[in-house]
Design a protein around this motif. Structure first.
Motif: not given
Lengths: 292, 292
Positions: A103, A106, A155, A166, A170, A182, A190-193, B108, B112-115, B122-125
């Motif tokens: 991965e 950022i 949301r 969606r 699943k 939640w 978190p995300t990858n940023v 950025h 991005s939708f939660p997953g 999650r890939d947000s970029w």
DNA sequence: AGCTCTTATGAATCATTGA
DNA sequence: GTCAATGATTCATAAGAGC
């Protein structure tokens, strides 16, 4: 639990050979960037960077446990109006060496360096490249969950049809389940940023990253008692954070000045750590006071 | 000013040959990602991606004006637990082809939708790779300035001693000049990280980006009357935004369905555009109403 | 507490000069 | 000429003090 912080003076390429195979859970480091920090380090030329790094990453691959992770903080500089490609070349070369490039995170720096140029904006991000030895690795996602922002609450109230579709589709993790998770936790993954400031406490080292950076990855990829390695220790941020978080750590530094500085701080810290029954935050505060 | 929106049905590799040398000011595109969108595009295998893209980028290099810019929106997918390296390889290959890799912007994605995956967040970029033909290119930085926070107004009233010292010590560009710049501007320059939502209006096209993305780069790299090219038009976002901003544009699309969809919308839009004396925002609103 | 205001500072770039 | 070193320039944010 006895925590060991082992720092060593010398060249990573050589010192790493003393470490046993499959002994480290996380490698987190920020190597000298190409042509940077000439006064302190050698100042590796961009064209020679991959060649210089590969023998080190080879040793890192050896000492890392199979389920361990290597996180590399790096950013290519501008040379002659262009971004250098040595980081791209490094990724490709490390894969050939046997690493999996799992991965790219950022690091979005809140406060980037000042400056204005006619054909370029300020650079406000760096790469955090995640490498692994195998597809299955240790990851403790719950440890880095963050409080949900207001966007999530909104949301949850008004969900679009797409959203509903969606999640209903699943198997095993239906929509309703997610929502209840939640609401109960009020925490989100978190995300990858990563969005962190560049502020750091180590004024003596030119390239120290903020403590929250290694902290995040140590939380994510290790548990208490695990071992963290930083082959380019610098001012020792990774090791201090590891120690505070009850992880063993190894630091290697080629510049005697930095090595000694870290060594001195380490002595101070040890005294505080022997006081029991304290959590991270308390220790953090105390340590800072002691050092300043 | 007469604005021309020229859309063509066919394979970019072939259609591009019809365009004259040095005729385009900005190329903005989001090509089909490797192995994505299999149902609509060919679904290029990651290993073949560079090979597939190079003949196209060769033509793009030819049609771009010397001072023009090519912005490529792309993100590698995960294959077998690893990030593919085809984007890295593409950058290196395009440089060999004659392109300068000037900068990498980060998009950025706010929402991005939660997953959840066991070993990945999650890939947000996404990457926005900027390529140029030469070191000097057109860039209109003022056009993308953003409103400054409230802190700036306060700062202008009472300036800190540090600020004064710093600025007074400068030769040739004294303190007063800087301040007046700030007062007049009330706007700040952005960085190379873009923070936009993923919302987009085109539900029929699976990979449409938000209008604000091409809008930002069209503002930054072109002026009114310039020509924008999107060799992978898709739902035509780039072209619609270009038209609304009074830029000529060319769009190429291989899938007849998308081509026709854009063509239909374009007819609707033209009627509105012939009404004079309207600014962007008004047109934008009208067009949306007309289409929905 | 919440506001206003102050202050510190960050792995940067580019043009110019010197070897 | 090419390459390396040096200096000038520069912006936005967060954290903290003060009210």
């Amino acid at each position: 639990m006895e925590i060991n912080t082992d720092i060593r003076l010398g060249d990573s390429k050589e010192i790493l050979k003393d470490l046993p195979d499959n002994s480290v859970d996380l490698i987190f480091t920020s190597p000298p960037y190409a042509d940077q920090r000439k006064n302190t380090y050698g100042g590796i030329h961009p064209d020679k960077y991959v060649e210089w790094f590969l023998p080190i990453s080879k040793e890192l691959l050896r000492v890392l446990k199979p389920e361990g992770t290597f996180v590399l903080n790096i950013k290519e500089k501008v040379v002659n109006g262009e971004r250098s490609t040595y980081v791209m070349e490094l990724i490709i070369a490390m894969r050939k060496q046997g690493w999996l490039w799992t991965e790219e995170f950022i690091w979005h720096k809140k406060n980037s360096f000042p400056g204005k140029w006619p054909n370029r904006f300020r650079d406000s991000w760096e790469r955090l490249l995640q490498f692994n030895k195998q597809k299955k690795f240790n990851m403790y996602q719950e440890e880095v969950m963050v409080p949900m922002g207001d966007w999530a609450k909104n949301r949850l109230k008004n969900l679009s049809e797409t959203d509903k579709k969606r999640d209903n589709s699943k198997v095993g993790s239906g929509f309703g389940k997610n929502v209840s998770n939640w609401i109960n936790r009020k925490m989100a993954y978190p995300t990858n940023v990563l969005h962190l400031a560049t502020e750091c406490n180590n004024k003596n080292h030119s390239a120290a990253f903020p403590e929250s950076l290694p902290e995040w990855f140590i939380k994510l990829f290790t548990k208490k008692g695990d071992t963290v390695l930083d082959p380019f220790m610098g001012s020792g941020t990774t090791n201090f954070v590891a120690q505070r978080m009850n992880r063993n750590s190894i630091g290697i530094e080629i510049v005697p000045e930095y090595y000694n500085m870290v060594n001195d701080k380490l002595e101070t810290t040890k005294l505080i750590l022997f006081e029991p029954e304290e959590d991270y935050e308390q220790i953090k505060t105390k340590r800072r006071k002691a050092i300043r």
